[in-house]
Design an enzyme around this catalytic site. Structure first.
Site, PDB file in Angstrom:
ATOM      1  N   CYS A   1      50.333 -16.078  31.927  1.00 17.81           N
ATOM      2  CA  CYS A   1      50.985 -15.658  33.000  1.00 17.81           C
ATOM      3  C   CYS A   1      51.787 -14.387  32.785  1.00 17.81           C
ATOM      4  O   CYS A   1      52.073 -13.644  33.555  1.00 17.81           O
ATOM      5  CB  CYS A   1      51.824 -16.692  33.845  1.00 17.81           C
ATOM      6  SG  CYS A   1      50.788 -18.129  34.556  1.00 17.81           S
TER       7      CYS A   1
ATOM      8  N   GLU B   1      54.669 -21.461  40.425  1.00 14.25           N
ATOM      9  CA  GLU B   1      54.649 -20.257  39.187  1.00 14.25           C
ATOM     10  C   GLU B   1      53.384 -19.658  38.898  1.00 14.25           C
ATOM     11  O   GLU B   1      52.496 -20.460  38.569  1.00 14.25           O
ATOM     12  CB  GLU B   1      55.120 -21.085  38.006  1.00 14.25           C
ATOM     13  CG  GLU B   1      55.583 -20.319  36.706  1.00 14.25           C
ATOM     14  CD  GLU B   1      54.473 -19.886  36.045  1.00 14.25           C
ATOM     15  OE1 GLU B   1      54.220 -18.524  36.109  1.00 14.25           O
ATOM     16  OE2 GLU B   1      54.066 -20.297  34.998  1.00 14.25           O
TER      17      GLU B   1
HETATM   18  C1  UN1 Z   1      51.938 -19.300  31.248  1.00 11.45           C
HETATM   19  O1  UN1 Z   1      51.128 -18.580  31.042  1.00 11.45           O
HETATM   20  O2  UN1 Z   1      51.840 -20.129  32.305  1.00 11.45           O
HETATM   21  O3  UN1 Z   1      56.162 -17.159  28.002  1.00 11.45           O
HETATM   22  C2  UN1 Z   1      52.983 -19.820  30.439  1.00 11.45           C
HETATM   23  C3  UN1 Z   1      55.082 -17.522  27.551  1.00 11.45           C
HETATM   24  C4  UN1 Z   1      54.848 -19.118  27.382  1.00 11.45           C
HETATM   25  C5  UN1 Z   1      54.246 -19.611  28.507  1.00 11.45           C
HETATM   26  C6  UN1 Z   1      53.361 -18.829  29.519  1.00 11.45           C
HETATM   27  N1  UN1 Z   1      56.053 -19.648  26.494  1.00 11.45           N
HETATM   28  O4  UN1 Z   1      54.358 -16.869  27.398  1.00 11.45           O
END
Ligand code: UN1
Length: 513
Positions: free
Chosen positions: A306, A272
């Site tokens: 992310c 990821e």
């Molecule tokens: C991340 O930034 O690694 O969907 C996870 C989202 C959060 C998770 C982000 N529930 O923005």
């Protein structure tokens, strides 16, 4: 409550079993490693730049012990019926819920995300535990039709072994649960390596796992290692007893993880990595909905998700109006102490993150980008930067690259096909969005020629994935999926079974001849 005061912070830390100096590894029943104050590194509060607590880094020996313990525990855990395994996860979920406020505050203290977001992340773990408990009764396999007489065929799913989980600083708790809780109901044991930048939540969560394991009479299902150098982390990836490595972090390190695992056939990775999430806003978008979704998508967690919205691909007839409305929305956003009610934006994680922000803004400016909002680093203490909007082009290196900061690049398009090309025209493929009320545009965005990402959202922000769905993305994001949907299959091996339940076999004739 003012959590920034040292006495309130100390109470929270104490309630979670965090000491001034902590062990950096735990495996087996309460098997915390040795504490060495002379060698410990500090965890820093990014909004005050003050140390919170210290951690003795895990050594190669600690890592070896954790994998030894997890391998040994797997031998019995794999034979526990899955719904019984679910009971342990259910207990962990209860303990997380009991400690939600303190854990949420700890997350906020150490990452700088708002208190509401900190608690939200723990709430997501509690939901994830409930999901995993349900999943423990639903590790379904297909029944297939055999072409032979009196034969039965079916697929069954069996556990793999030790699962190594490497998590990042921005979400220091929930991604562990997406992986660990599902991997454990599937019959695997887990070794967690959190980011050393934000590792105190992992220590607190390990204490809760230890309590649940003690109460239910298990040991070694969940272990923890917090090394400070990459060598020990790499040793976790290299250890052949670790059957699956789930990695959250940059594409650069994700590539390294996948190269190491590729040397051994059969070991799996679940990556990821970086996202560079675009959102198309067309002529028909309902701006009341869109502006709120984009603002939170770009600024939530101070742009350190992310899934953060980084590129707004807007029809050129609406650029002016959209930018004006975004500026008004941005002006209302409260930035500051993450513990103050109403704060949406806290600091970035550290000084290097500030430098990355400055570098991206300077690069966009040099290429002719117009900074229409923000663009500056705030005076300290704390690693604060202004939320920033830049009129940019999609092919600039700074736009092609993920910068973990609250920068939104606005890119114009003329035709919808061009919008799709711009949207997909980056190396990453995690989250995506469209703001539209035009069914043709929405369906085109969701079609084979549309978004090439793992997550597609309509009239929503790109962030805020629901745990019921699989989380992850394509291209340089790495292809892994965790959390809901069918992600559990990543932690199990498929075995296709054939049973002859009759009295005949074609081979008998050969012997009789
Ligand atoms: C991340 O930034 O690694 O969907 C996870 C989202 C959060 C998770 C982000 N529930 O923005």
């Amino acid at each position: 409550m003012n959590v920034q005061t040292s006495s309130a912070a100390s109470r929270i830390l104490a309630s979670l079993g965090i000491a001034e100096v902590n062990a950096g590894a735990c495996s087996g029943r309460n098997g915390w490693s040795a504490v060495d104050p002379a060698n410990a590194f500090a965890s820093i509060n990014p909004s005050t730049e003050q140390p919170i607590a210290r951690i003795t880094p895990a050594t190669h020996q600690d890592l070896k012990q954790a994998v030894d313990v997890a391998s040994e525990a797997f031998r019995s855990w794999r034979m526990v019926p899955a719904p019984k395994r679910g009971e342990l996860i259910g207990r962990i979920g209860e303990l997380l819920a009991e400690h939600k406020d303190a854990l949420g505050a700890l997350l906020s203290l150490e990452t700088g995300k708002s208190l509401a977001e900190g608690k939200g992340e723990i709430g997501e773990m509690v939901d994830m535990a409930k999901f995993a408990v349900g999943q423990s009764r639903m590790l379904y396999g297909f029944t297939m039709q055999s072409q032979r007489n009196d034969h039965r065929m079916y697929d069954q799913w069996l556990p793999l072994g030790v699962v190594g989980i490497i998590t990042a600083y921005n979400f220091p708790a929930a991604p562990w649960s997406w992986n660990a809780l599902v991997a454990a109901v599937c019959g695997n044991t887990v070794v967690w390596k959190p980011s050393p930048k934000v590792a105190l939540p992992a220590i607190a969560i390990q204490h809760l796992c230890n309590q649940a394991m003690n109460e239910l009479g298990y040991e070694g299902i969940f272990s923890l290692v917090i090394p400070s150098d990459e060598d020990v982390s790499e040793a976790l990836v290299r250890d052949r007893r670790v059957q699956v490595v789930s990695f959250t972090g940059s594409s650069r390190i994700g590539r390294r993880v996948s190269q190491i695992l590729a040397e051994d056939l059969g070991r799996r990775h679940l990556l990821e990595c970086s996202g560079n999430n675009g959102c198309i806003l067309d002529e028909s978008a309902d701006l009341d909905l869109s502006i709120a979704a984009i603002t939170f998508g770009a600024l939530g967690t101070t742009g350190q998700r992310c899934t953060s919205t980084r590129r707004l691909i807007v029809h050129k007839s609406r650029t002016k109006e959209v930018v004006e409305r975004l500026k008004k929305a941005y002006a209302k956003i409260k930035m500051g102490d993450p513990f103050q009610p109403g704060t949406l934006i806290g600091p970035l994680i550290d000084k290097p993150a500030i430098r990355e922000f400055e570098k991206a803004v300077a690069e966009a400016r040099a290429l002719g980008g117009e900074v229409v909002y923000g663009g500056n680093v705030m005076p300290g203490p704390g690693y604060y930067v202004e939320p920033t909007i830049i009129l940019a082009r999609n092919d600039w290196p700074c736009v092609q690259h993920e910068t973990f900061a609250p920068i939104l690049y606005v890119i114009e398009y003329e035709t919808f096909d061009e919008a799709l090309d711009l949207h997909n025209g980056v190396p990453q493929g995690l989250a995506s969005g469209i703001q539209s009320t035009d069914i043709r545009h929405i369906e085109a965005f969701l079609s084979a020629k549309g978004s090439d990402c793992g997550i597609a959202k309509v009239n929503m922000g790109t962030t805020g994935a629901d745990i019921g769905a699989a989380f992850g993305g394509e291209k340089e994001t790495g292809g892994g999926r965790a959390s809901g949907s069918e992600s559990w299959k990543s932690y199990m091996r498929r075995q296709s079974v054939a049973i002859n339940w009759g009295e005949e076999t074609p081979w008998r004739k050969l012997l009789e001849a």
